[in-house]
Motif scaffolding. Sequence first.
Motif: not given
Length: 348
Positions: A124, A126-127, A142, A230
């Motif tokens: 992810d 872009d996040r 998450e 992440r």
Amino acid sequence: MTEPIALHRFADLPDLAARLPAFDQAAAAAVRAREAELTKPAGALGRLEELTEFMAGWQGVARPRAATAQALVFAGNHGVCEQGVNPYPQEVTAQMVANFAAGGAAINQLCRTAGATLSVVPLDLDRPTADFTQGDALSEAEVTAAITRGAKAVDPSADVLLLGEMGIGNSTVAAAMAALHLGGGADDWVGPGAGADDAVLARKRAAVAAAIDRHAGRTGLDALAAIGGREQAALCGAVLAARAARIPVLLDGFICTAAVLPLRAEAAGLLDHCLVGHASAEPGHAPMLAALGMHPLLDLGLRLGEGTGAALALGVLRGAVACHDGMATFAEAGIGGQGAKRIDSVKE
């Protein structure tokens, strides 16, 4: 344990940890017995002999293997970059992932040379996570999702797993993770990372100090939610999946080692199947390894990340296994009686 690792909530980890395979003492004993019969003085191969025993115990076999190596690099972006903690923009993370895909990074060359299969897993990009100086970086959902993604990326047929990371800002995350788990202040853990100048270093220290103040007392998976990324969570998932499949792990440097500190906080033995490939030149790595009681296989002054130190260390691990498997015993070589005793008594 062969079922896939899928962590749905933090409270599930203790039960999962209790079901993971343990070190196979019988396999290790078989290695020691064969080692005593090989055509060399006792202990002459030094740490290589320890590595063979390590591999056997975690693979659960008397003749360990290192032929099939998987390298995994996880990539993520971080909200703490809003604090100006890195000299490069976060777009570089995606650009480096593209470089990995094109075969143009250092890890590509080292994996090709070492004969390791490389997989890069962007998470992810872009996040980015939230800025941990202002609140929690990730939610529990998450974190557990990233752990599961990391676990699913592991090839259960691999003989050894090499782990690395990529993410603009993640040396700041690593410093904060070290502080929460091992104590100390920002000055103890913050280093130059990707090449920070004095101004950027000051902002990194301020961000880590803010994390310590805001999130003090939070460790383990809770710390992953507080300050992690992440890719850090995915690294933890990969370590758990490797343990479930009896795959020994080679960790990379400072950032990769810091990423798995939450597992050690949850259960001390969760890192027992892990080796550290190299001693990073990042200044926080040496005290981190001392606190963990872990000894890197190499010390080459590297601080690149990407799993490069782990890929280089693979050759050492393979050398250890090859010597143990391929050397003749005294009986096989026709060396016996006083001849064997004379070899065994040789001193450097």
